[in-house]
Design an enzyme around this catalytic site. Structure first.
Site, short mmCIF file in Angstrom:
data_model
loop_
_atom_site.label_atom_id
_atom_site.label_comp_id
_atom_site.label_asym_id
_atom_site.label_seq_id
_atom_site.Cartn_x
_atom_site.Cartn_y
_atom_site.Cartn_z
N SER A 71 20.73 -14.52 -43.33
CA SER A 71 22.19 -14.50 -43.15
C SER A 71 22.59 -15.88 -42.66
O SER A 71 21.75 -16.64 -42.15
CB SER A 71 22.55 -13.46 -42.08
OG SER A 71 23.89 -13.59 -41.65
N TYR A 73 21.18 -8.82 -34.15
CA TYR A 73 21.25 -9.28 -35.54
C TYR A 73 20.92 -10.77 -35.63
O TYR A 73 20.11 -11.19 -36.48
CB TYR A 73 22.66 -8.99 -36.08
CG TYR A 73 22.85 -9.20 -37.55
CD1 TYR A 73 22.54 -8.17 -38.45
CD2 TYR A 73 23.35 -10.39 -38.07
CE1 TYR A 73 22.74 -8.34 -39.82
CE2 TYR A 73 23.55 -10.57 -39.42
CZ TYR A 73 23.24 -9.53 -40.30
OH TYR A 73 23.44 -9.70 -41.65
P1 NAD Z 1 24.52 -2.27 -47.01
O1 NAD Z 1 24.79 -1.46 -45.78
O2 NAD Z 1 25.45 -2.19 -48.16
O3 NAD Z 1 23.05 -1.97 -47.55
C1 NAD Z 1 21.95 -1.86 -46.70
C2 NAD Z 1 20.81 -1.23 -47.44
O4 NAD Z 1 19.71 -1.10 -46.54
C3 NAD Z 1 21.11 0.19 -47.94
O5 NAD Z 1 20.48 0.40 -49.18
C4 NAD Z 1 20.48 1.08 -46.85
O6 NAD Z 1 20.14 2.38 -47.32
C5 NAD Z 1 19.25 0.25 -46.55
N1 NAD Z 1 18.65 0.59 -45.26
C6 NAD Z 1 19.20 0.60 -44.03
N2 NAD Z 1 18.31 0.99 -43.13
C7 NAD Z 1 17.14 1.22 -43.79
C8 NAD Z 1 15.85 1.66 -43.41
N3 NAD Z 1 15.53 1.94 -42.14
N4 NAD Z 1 14.91 1.80 -44.38
C9 NAD Z 1 15.20 1.55 -45.68
N5 NAD Z 1 16.41 1.13 -46.09
C10 NAD Z 1 17.36 0.97 -45.16
O7 NAD Z 1 24.38 -3.77 -46.47
P2 NAD Z 1 24.42 -5.19 -47.20
O8 NAD Z 1 25.63 -5.89 -46.71
O9 NAD Z 1 24.15 -5.08 -48.64
O10 NAD Z 1 23.19 -5.89 -46.45
C11 NAD Z 1 21.96 -6.15 -47.07
C12 NAD Z 1 21.27 -7.28 -46.33
O11 NAD Z 1 22.07 -8.46 -46.43
C13 NAD Z 1 21.07 -7.02 -44.84
O12 NAD Z 1 19.81 -7.53 -44.44
C14 NAD Z 1 22.18 -7.82 -44.21
O13 NAD Z 1 21.88 -8.22 -42.90
C15 NAD Z 1 22.27 -9.01 -45.15
N6 NAD Z 1 23.54 -9.72 -45.10
C16 NAD Z 1 24.70 -9.13 -45.43
C17 NAD Z 1 25.89 -9.87 -45.38
C18 NAD Z 1 27.21 -9.30 -45.77
O14 NAD Z 1 28.23 -9.99 -45.60
N7 NAD Z 1 27.30 -8.12 -46.30
C19 NAD Z 1 25.85 -11.21 -44.99
C20 NAD Z 1 24.64 -11.77 -44.65
C21 NAD Z 1 23.48 -11.04 -44.72
#
Ligand code: NAD
Length: 258
Positions: A140, A153
Protein backbone atom coordinates in the site's frame (compact mmCIF):
# COMPACT_ATOMS: atom_id res chain seq x y z
CA UNK A 1 3.09 -25.92 -19.54
CA UNK A 2 0.48 -23.33 -18.53
CA UNK A 3 1.66 -21.37 -15.53
CA UNK A 4 -0.42 -21.25 -12.36
CA UNK A 5 -1.11 -18.41 -9.95
CA UNK A 6 -2.47 -18.23 -6.43
CA UNK A 7 -4.19 -14.92 -5.66
CA UNK A 8 -5.12 -14.58 -1.99
CA UNK A 9 -8.21 -12.52 -1.22
CA UNK A 10 -9.45 -12.80 -4.80
CA UNK A 11 -13.18 -12.97 -4.10
CA UNK A 12 -13.38 -9.17 -4.07
CA UNK A 13 -11.73 -5.91 -5.04
CA UNK A 14 -8.07 -5.75 -6.07
CA UNK A 15 -7.46 -9.50 -5.76
CA UNK A 16 -10.36 -10.28 -8.07
CA UNK A 17 -9.06 -7.71 -10.57
CA UNK A 18 -5.58 -9.24 -10.49
CA UNK A 19 -6.98 -12.78 -10.82
CA UNK A 20 -8.97 -11.68 -13.88
CA UNK A 21 -5.91 -10.02 -15.45
CA UNK A 22 -3.73 -13.09 -14.86
CA UNK A 23 -6.48 -15.36 -16.22
CA UNK A 24 -6.71 -13.17 -19.33
CA UNK A 25 -2.92 -13.53 -19.67
CA UNK A 26 -3.33 -17.33 -19.68
CA UNK A 27 -2.50 -18.37 -16.10
CA UNK A 28 -4.47 -21.05 -14.26
CA UNK A 29 -5.93 -19.43 -11.16
CA UNK A 30 -6.35 -20.59 -7.56
CA UNK A 31 -8.94 -18.23 -6.11
CA UNK A 32 -9.11 -17.61 -2.36
CA UNK A 33 -11.10 -15.46 0.03
CA UNK A 34 -14.36 -15.25 1.89
CA UNK A 35 -17.85 -14.73 0.56
CA UNK A 36 -21.06 -16.37 -0.58
CA UNK A 37 -20.31 -19.91 -1.86
CA UNK A 38 -22.64 -19.63 -4.87
CA UNK A 39 -21.16 -16.24 -5.87
CA UNK A 40 -17.60 -17.60 -5.59
CA UNK A 41 -18.51 -20.63 -7.71
CA UNK A 42 -20.00 -18.29 -10.33
CA UNK A 43 -16.74 -16.31 -10.43
CA UNK A 44 -14.64 -19.49 -10.60
CA UNK A 45 -16.58 -21.14 -13.41
CA UNK A 46 -17.06 -17.83 -15.27
CA UNK A 47 -13.32 -17.12 -15.25
CA UNK A 48 -12.49 -20.61 -16.54
CA UNK A 49 -15.06 -20.34 -19.33
CA UNK A 50 -14.16 -16.79 -20.36
CA UNK A 51 -10.40 -17.28 -20.55
CA UNK A 52 -10.11 -21.03 -21.30
CA UNK A 53 -7.90 -21.68 -18.29
CA UNK A 54 -8.22 -23.93 -15.22
CA UNK A 55 -9.52 -22.45 -11.99
CA UNK A 56 -9.96 -23.74 -8.47
CA UNK A 57 -10.96 -22.21 -5.16
CA UNK A 58 -9.30 -22.53 -1.75
CA UNK A 59 -11.26 -21.46 1.35
CA UNK A 60 -7.95 -20.98 3.25
CA UNK A 61 -8.11 -18.48 6.09
CA UNK A 62 -4.91 -16.48 5.51
CA UNK A 63 -4.55 -15.91 9.26
CA UNK A 64 -3.93 -19.68 9.61
CA UNK A 65 -0.52 -21.07 8.50
CA UNK A 66 -1.85 -24.64 8.08
CA UNK A 67 -4.61 -23.41 5.76
CA UNK A 68 -1.99 -21.63 3.65
CA UNK A 69 0.16 -24.77 3.38
CA UNK A 70 -2.89 -26.73 2.25
CA UNK A 71 -3.81 -24.05 -0.31
CA UNK A 72 -0.33 -24.30 -1.85
CA UNK A 73 -0.45 -28.13 -1.86
CA UNK A 74 -3.95 -28.06 -3.40
CA UNK A 75 -2.72 -25.70 -6.14
CA UNK A 76 0.14 -28.02 -7.08
CA UNK A 77 -2.23 -30.96 -7.07
CA UNK A 78 -4.83 -29.16 -9.21
CA UNK A 79 -2.49 -27.52 -11.75
CA UNK A 80 0.86 -29.35 -11.48
CA UNK A 81 2.84 -26.30 -10.32
CA UNK A 82 2.72 -22.99 -8.52
CA UNK A 83 4.49 -20.29 -10.50
CA UNK A 84 2.99 -17.06 -9.19
CA UNK A 85 1.92 -16.05 -5.69
CA UNK A 86 0.00 -12.80 -5.24
CA UNK A 87 -0.26 -11.97 -1.53
CA UNK A 88 -3.27 -9.69 -1.55
CA UNK A 89 -5.69 -10.69 1.27
CA UNK A 90 -5.98 -7.84 3.73
CA UNK A 91 -8.19 -6.11 6.23
CA UNK A 92 -8.31 -2.65 7.78
CA UNK A 93 -9.33 -1.11 11.11
CA UNK A 94 -8.93 2.48 12.25
CA UNK A 95 -8.48 3.83 15.79
CA UNK A 96 -5.96 5.82 17.81
CA UNK A 97 -3.06 3.71 19.11
CA UNK A 98 -4.29 3.82 22.73
CA UNK A 99 -7.79 2.75 21.68
CA UNK A 100 -6.68 0.11 19.15
CA UNK A 101 -8.21 -3.26 20.17
CA UNK A 102 -5.57 -5.97 20.70
CA UNK A 103 -7.60 -8.47 18.68
CA UNK A 104 -7.68 -6.09 15.69
CA UNK A 105 -3.90 -5.60 15.92
CA UNK A 106 -3.39 -9.37 16.02
CA UNK A 107 -5.80 -10.02 13.13
CA UNK A 108 -4.29 -7.34 10.86
CA UNK A 109 -0.73 -8.52 11.51
CA UNK A 110 -1.78 -12.16 10.99
CA UNK A 111 -3.56 -11.57 7.67
CA UNK A 112 -1.74 -8.59 6.14
CA UNK A 113 1.81 -9.60 7.14
CA UNK A 114 2.24 -13.12 8.54
CA UNK A 115 -0.09 -14.58 5.90
CA UNK A 116 2.28 -13.37 3.19
CA UNK A 117 5.27 -14.84 5.06
CA UNK A 118 3.65 -18.26 5.35
CA UNK A 119 2.59 -18.20 1.69
CA UNK A 120 6.09 -17.27 0.53
CA UNK A 121 7.65 -19.92 2.77
CA UNK A 122 5.35 -22.58 1.31
CA UNK A 123 5.84 -21.71 -2.39
CA UNK A 124 9.58 -21.02 -2.41
CA UNK A 125 10.82 -24.64 -2.39
CA UNK A 126 8.67 -25.37 -5.48
CA UNK A 127 9.64 -22.19 -7.30
CA UNK A 128 13.36 -22.67 -6.58
CA UNK A 129 13.22 -26.28 -7.73
CA UNK A 130 11.69 -25.28 -11.06
CA UNK A 131 13.99 -22.24 -11.34
CA UNK A 132 11.13 -19.80 -11.99
CA UNK A 133 8.71 -17.93 -9.82
CA UNK A 134 7.03 -14.59 -9.27
CA UNK A 135 5.90 -13.29 -5.90
CA UNK A 136 3.93 -10.05 -5.78
CA UNK A 137 2.93 -8.59 -2.44
CA UNK A 138 0.10 -6.10 -2.43
CA UNK A 139 1.37 -3.56 0.08
CA UNK A 140 0.00 0.00 0.00
CA UNK A 141 1.06 3.63 -0.06
CA UNK A 142 0.87 2.88 3.67
CA UNK A 143 3.86 0.58 3.18
CA UNK A 144 5.91 3.71 2.42
CA UNK A 145 4.26 6.51 4.44
CA UNK A 146 1.89 6.62 7.41
CA UNK A 147 -1.55 7.96 8.27
CA UNK A 148 -3.04 8.50 11.70
CA UNK A 149 -5.36 5.86 13.16
CA UNK A 150 -3.93 3.00 11.08
CA UNK A 151 -1.19 1.67 13.35
CA UNK A 152 -1.62 -2.03 12.61
CA UNK A 153 -2.17 -1.56 8.88
CA UNK A 154 0.82 0.77 8.47
CA UNK A 155 3.05 -1.52 10.56
CA UNK A 156 1.98 -4.57 8.52
CA UNK A 157 2.40 -2.81 5.17
CA UNK A 158 5.84 -1.39 6.06
CA UNK A 159 6.70 -4.93 7.21
CA UNK A 160 5.65 -6.44 3.91
CA UNK A 161 7.85 -4.00 1.99
CA UNK A 162 10.81 -5.09 4.14
CA UNK A 163 9.96 -8.76 3.68
CA UNK A 164 9.78 -8.22 -0.09
CA UNK A 165 13.40 -7.00 -0.09
CA UNK A 166 14.68 -9.97 1.95
CA UNK A 167 12.94 -12.49 -0.31
CA UNK A 168 14.33 -10.67 -3.36
CA UNK A 169 17.91 -10.78 -2.02
CA UNK A 170 17.76 -14.41 -0.98
CA UNK A 171 16.43 -15.39 -4.42
CA UNK A 172 18.39 -13.06 -6.68
CA UNK A 173 19.85 -15.98 -8.63
CA UNK A 174 17.11 -18.57 -8.32
CA UNK A 175 14.78 -17.35 -11.08
CA UNK A 176 12.32 -16.12 -8.46
CA UNK A 177 11.52 -12.42 -8.15
CA UNK A 178 9.66 -10.74 -5.31
CA UNK A 179 8.15 -7.28 -5.58
CA UNK A 180 5.56 -5.16 -3.83
CA UNK A 181 2.83 -3.01 -5.35
CA UNK A 182 1.79 0.00 -3.30
CA UNK A 183 -1.67 1.19 -4.34
CA UNK A 184 -3.14 4.53 -3.32
CA UNK A 185 -6.93 4.69 -3.14
CA UNK A 186 -8.86 1.99 -5.00
CA UNK A 187 -12.64 2.02 -4.69
CA UNK A 188 -13.19 -1.51 -3.31
CA UNK A 189 -15.50 -2.69 -0.50
CA UNK A 190 -12.59 -2.08 1.95
CA UNK A 191 -12.47 1.62 1.03
CA UNK A 192 -16.22 2.00 0.49
CA UNK A 193 -16.68 1.09 4.17
CA UNK A 194 -14.20 3.79 5.26
CA UNK A 195 -16.05 6.33 3.10
CA UNK A 196 -19.46 5.33 4.53
CA UNK A 197 -18.08 5.50 8.11
CA UNK A 198 -16.76 9.01 7.44
CA UNK A 199 -20.09 10.15 5.98
CA UNK A 200 -21.95 8.78 9.02
CA UNK A 201 -19.48 10.38 11.46
CA UNK A 202 -19.34 13.76 9.70
CA UNK A 203 -23.04 13.89 8.75
CA UNK A 204 -22.10 14.33 5.07
CA UNK A 205 -22.78 12.36 1.90
CA UNK A 206 -20.83 9.42 0.52
CA UNK A 207 -20.05 11.43 -2.64
CA UNK A 208 -18.65 14.35 -0.58
CA UNK A 209 -16.51 11.98 1.49
CA UNK A 210 -15.18 10.25 -1.65
CA UNK A 211 -13.84 13.57 -2.88
CA UNK A 212 -12.53 14.50 0.58
CA UNK A 213 -10.76 11.14 0.99
CA UNK A 214 -9.02 11.43 -2.37
CA UNK A 215 -7.98 15.05 -2.01
CA UNK A 216 -6.53 14.58 1.51
CA UNK A 217 -3.87 12.15 0.30
CA UNK A 218 -3.62 12.04 -3.48
CA UNK A 219 -2.54 14.94 -5.67
CA UNK A 220 -4.50 13.14 -8.42
CA UNK A 221 -8.17 13.05 -7.43
CA UNK A 222 -8.85 9.76 -9.09
CA UNK A 223 -9.11 6.15 -7.90
CA UNK A 224 -6.79 3.50 -9.34
CA UNK A 225 -8.78 0.42 -10.39
CA UNK A 226 -8.30 -3.32 -9.83
CA UNK A 227 -7.74 -3.56 -13.62
CA UNK A 228 -4.86 -1.03 -13.52
CA UNK A 229 -3.26 -3.00 -10.69
CA UNK A 230 -3.90 -6.27 -12.52
CA UNK A 231 -1.98 -5.00 -15.54
CA UNK A 232 1.00 -4.08 -13.35
CA UNK A 233 0.94 -7.50 -11.68
CA UNK A 234 0.87 -9.20 -15.10
CA UNK A 235 3.93 -7.21 -16.14
CA UNK A 236 5.85 -8.16 -12.97
CA UNK A 237 5.00 -11.81 -13.65
CA UNK A 238 6.14 -11.66 -17.27
CA UNK A 239 9.58 -12.57 -18.63
CA UNK A 240 10.22 -8.85 -19.23
CA UNK A 241 9.96 -8.41 -15.45
CA UNK A 242 12.77 -10.88 -14.77
CA UNK A 243 15.32 -8.34 -13.49
CA UNK A 244 12.86 -6.32 -11.42
CA UNK A 245 13.11 -7.56 -7.86
CA UNK A 246 12.91 -6.13 -4.36
CA UNK A 247 11.05 -3.02 -5.44
CA UNK A 248 7.99 -1.37 -3.95
CA UNK A 249 6.08 0.19 -6.83
CA UNK A 250 3.51 2.85 -5.99
CA UNK A 251 0.40 3.22 -8.16
CA UNK A 252 -1.05 6.00 -6.10
CA UNK A 253 -1.97 9.18 -7.97
CA UNK A 254 1.17 10.87 -6.65
CA UNK A 255 0.46 10.13 -2.95
CA UNK A 256 4.05 9.25 -1.92
CA UNK A 257 5.67 11.79 -4.23
CA UNK A 258 4.87 14.49 -1.67
P1 NAD B 1 -11.52 -6.09 -0.24
O1 NAD B 1 -12.11 -6.00 1.13
O2 NAD B 1 -12.35 -5.73 -1.41
O3 NAD B 1 -10.95 -7.56 -0.49
C1 NAD B 1 -10.22 -8.25 0.48
C2 NAD B 1 -10.13 -9.70 0.11
O4 NAD B 1 -9.40 -10.38 1.13
C3 NAD B 1 -11.50 -10.39 0.03
O5 NAD B 1 -11.48 -11.34 -1.01
C4 NAD B 1 -11.61 -11.08 1.40
O6 NAD B 1 -12.49 -12.21 1.39
C5 NAD B 1 -10.17 -11.49 1.58
N1 NAD B 1 -9.84 -11.79 2.97
C6 NAD B 1 -9.98 -11.03 4.08
N2 NAD B 1 -9.58 -11.70 5.15
C7 NAD B 1 -9.15 -12.93 4.73
C8 NAD B 1 -8.64 -14.08 5.38
N3 NAD B 1 -8.45 -14.13 6.70
N4 NAD B 1 -8.34 -15.15 4.61
C9 NAD B 1 -8.54 -15.15 3.28
N5 NAD B 1 -9.03 -14.07 2.62
C10 NAD B 1 -9.33 -12.99 3.34
O7 NAD B 1 -10.19 -5.22 -0.16
P2 NAD B 1 -9.24 -4.59 -1.29
O8 NAD B 1 -9.36 -3.12 -1.18
O9 NAD B 1 -9.41 -5.26 -2.58
O10 NAD B 1 -7.82 -4.96 -0.65
C11 NAD B 1 -6.97 -5.94 -1.16
C12 NAD B 1 -5.55 -5.64 -0.72
O11 NAD B 1 -5.15 -4.38 -1.27
C13 NAD B 1 -5.38 -5.54 0.79
O12 NAD B 1 -4.15 -6.12 1.17
C14 NAD B 1 -5.33 -4.04 1.01
O13 NAD B 1 -4.61 -3.70 2.16
C15 NAD B 1 -4.62 -3.57 -0.25
N6 NAD B 1 -4.85 -2.16 -0.57
C16 NAD B 1 -6.07 -1.68 -0.84
C17 NAD B 1 -6.22 -0.33 -1.16
C18 NAD B 1 -7.54 0.29 -1.51
O14 NAD B 1 -7.60 1.52 -1.67
N7 NAD B 1 -8.59 -0.46 -1.66
C19 NAD B 1 -5.10 0.50 -1.18
C20 NAD B 1 -3.86 -0.03 -0.88
C21 NAD B 1 -3.73 -1.37 -0.60
Amino acid sequence: MTKSAIVTGSTSGIGLGIANSLAAAGYNIMLNGFGDAAEIEKVRSGMAAEYGIKTAYSPADISKPDDIKKMVADTIEAFGSVDVLINNAGIQFTALVEDFPDEKWNAILAINLSGAFHGIKAVLPHMKKQGWGRIVNIASAHGLVASAQKVAYVAAKHGIVGMTKVVALENANTGVTCNAICPGWVLTPLVQKQIEDRAAKNGTTVEAEKTALLSEKQPMHKFSTPEHLGALAVFLCSDNGQTMTGVALPMDGGWVAQ
